[in-house]
Design a protein around this motif. Sequence first.
Motif, mmCIF file in Angstrom:
data_model
loop_
_atom_site.group_PDB
_atom_site.id
_atom_site.type_symbol
_atom_site.label_atom_id
_atom_site.label_comp_id
_atom_site.label_asym_id
_atom_site.label_seq_id
_atom_site.Cartn_x
_atom_site.Cartn_y
_atom_site.Cartn_z
ATOM 1 N N GLY A 19 43.970 46.517 27.153
ATOM 2 C CA GLY A 19 44.300 47.880 27.532
ATOM 3 C C GLY A 19 45.677 47.896 28.177
ATOM 4 O O GLY A 19 46.197 46.853 28.584
ATOM 5 N N PRO A 20 46.312 49.079 28.287
ATOM 6 C CA PRO A 20 47.672 49.164 28.828
ATOM 7 C C PRO A 20 47.839 48.562 30.223
ATOM 8 O O PRO A 20 48.787 47.817 30.469
ATOM 9 C CB PRO A 20 47.943 50.672 28.842
ATOM 10 C CG PRO A 20 47.064 51.226 27.786
ATOM 11 C CD PRO A 20 45.821 50.382 27.842
ATOM 12 N N ASN A 44 36.967 50.374 31.916
ATOM 13 C CA ASN A 44 36.592 49.710 33.158
ATOM 14 C C ASN A 44 37.413 48.452 33.411
ATOM 15 O O ASN A 44 37.717 48.119 34.563
ATOM 16 C CB ASN A 44 35.101 49.367 33.147
ATOM 17 C CG ASN A 44 34.229 50.606 33.236
ATOM 18 O OD1 ASN A 44 34.657 51.623 33.776
ATOM 19 N ND2 ASN A 44 33.024 50.537 32.715
ATOM 20 N N ILE A 45 37.778 47.742 32.344
ATOM 21 C CA ILE A 45 38.578 46.525 32.504
ATOM 22 C C ILE A 45 39.979 46.878 33.005
ATOM 23 O O ILE A 45 40.527 46.214 33.899
ATOM 24 C CB ILE A 45 38.655 45.750 31.171
ATOM 25 C CG1 ILE A 45 37.265 45.304 30.728
ATOM 26 C CG2 ILE A 45 39.587 44.548 31.303
ATOM 27 C CD1 ILE A 45 37.229 44.644 29.363
ATOM 28 N N ASP A 46 40.554 47.933 32.433
ATOM 29 C CA ASP A 46 41.869 48.390 32.870
ATOM 30 C C ASP A 46 41.848 48.807 34.342
ATOM 31 O O ASP A 46 42.747 48.472 35.114
ATOM 32 C CB ASP A 46 42.322 49.566 32.005
ATOM 33 C CG ASP A 46 43.396 49.158 30.998
ATOM 34 O OD1 ASP A 46 43.727 47.963 30.952
ATOM 35 O OD2 ASP A 46 43.885 50.034 30.267
ATOM 36 N N ILE A 47 40.843 49.572 34.699
ATOM 37 C CA ILE A 47 40.745 50.057 36.077
ATOM 38 C C ILE A 47 40.595 48.889 37.047
ATOM 39 O O ILE A 47 41.203 48.857 38.121
ATOM 40 C CB ILE A 47 39.566 51.045 36.224
ATOM 41 C CG1 ILE A 47 39.818 52.280 35.363
ATOM 42 C CG2 ILE A 47 39.390 51.465 37.682
ATOM 43 C CD1 ILE A 47 38.632 53.205 35.250
ATOM 44 N N ARG A 48 39.796 47.896 36.660
ATOM 45 C CA ARG A 48 39.631 46.704 37.492
ATOM 46 C C ARG A 48 40.968 45.968 37.642
ATOM 47 O O ARG A 48 41.277 45.448 38.724
ATOM 48 C CB ARG A 48 38.579 45.782 36.878
ATOM 49 C CG ARG A 48 38.449 44.435 37.553
ATOM 50 C CD ARG A 48 38.046 44.538 38.995
ATOM 51 N NE ARG A 48 36.695 45.057 39.143
ATOM 52 C CZ ARG A 48 36.108 45.223 40.334
ATOM 53 N NH1 ARG A 48 36.778 44.924 41.441
ATOM 54 N NH2 ARG A 48 34.885 45.706 40.408
ATOM 55 N N GLY A 74 36.174 59.036 39.390
ATOM 56 C CA GLY A 74 35.077 58.484 40.176
ATOM 57 C C GLY A 74 35.129 56.969 40.232
ATOM 58 O O GLY A 74 34.983 56.358 41.309
ATOM 59 N N GLU A 75 35.360 56.337 39.086
ATOM 60 C CA GLU A 75 35.447 54.881 39.023
ATOM 61 C C GLU A 75 36.685 54.370 39.757
ATOM 62 O O GLU A 75 36.647 53.339 40.424
ATOM 63 C CB GLU A 75 35.482 54.417 37.570
ATOM 64 C CG GLU A 75 34.180 54.637 36.799
ATOM 65 C CD GLU A 75 34.053 56.041 36.229
ATOM 66 O OE1 GLU A 75 34.844 56.926 36.636
ATOM 67 O OE2 GLU A 75 33.166 56.260 35.382
ATOM 68 N N ILE A 76 37.781 55.101 39.647
ATOM 69 C CA ILE A 76 39.025 54.715 40.325
ATOM 70 C C ILE A 76 38.812 54.708 41.836
ATOM 71 O O ILE A 76 39.214 53.769 42.536
ATOM 72 C CB ILE A 76 40.167 55.677 39.925
ATOM 73 C CG1 ILE A 76 40.574 55.440 38.468
ATOM 74 C CG2 ILE A 76 41.368 55.514 40.854
ATOM 75 C CD1 ILE A 76 41.520 56.485 37.907
#
Length: 234
Positions: A19-20, A44-48, A74-76
Amino acid sequence: HVAQSKKEVDFINKESGLGPATFLAELGVLGPEWVLAHLTFADNIDIRSVADCGSSNAHAATIYARRGSQTPLGEIQALGINCGLASDWMINDPWEGMRVVSANLRLLEQSHKGMESIKALEFATSKAAKVIGFGDKIGQLVKGYEADFILVNLNHPHLQPFYGTPASLVWYARPEDVSDSFVRGRALMRDRKIINLDYHQAIQKVKQRTPHFADQMRSLGGVSNGPKCPCGYH
């Protein structure tokens, strides 16, 4: 601007398998000094990856509502990523931004507690200041901080009855309710009059330059690719 469009995400994934945001992290360039706008299509991988690198996120709520897409806010927030309200290029109205981000989260979570009004105020002030690296200087009215603040005229029908709660401001205040604005304690606007600025002259200068910018956008395949407006400016 990272993971802003599906096309961008698909292209980077095809070229790198990532992901970017994860791609940037793998390059070793992400860090606490980075502010990533949007993350609309981040998985989710990008956000992590963003969380692990300590980078921040600028959330331009009104843009997402216009385009019919929503960031995984929400995940962020759940991962503790610094995140605050941003205007991007569209509407520089923090009142609307607070209402839109609150409404979006409440609808997604099917709960009026999706983003409480006090959290929306923080999102537009102290959290936004923290995102751009000035969280220890601005964004709050506390001793030792720079005196950046506004005055809101509550004597309007749409603000009555005023209960003195965050919700009273977030859901009902408008830009025209701001009567005075101060930066570092210096007045920039008093009684709705901007100091040391010819408002109408500034607007005319913007209009003079609009045809040039519109032509540039059309030549680059941007959003201003329809027929020219009869007004001669767009």
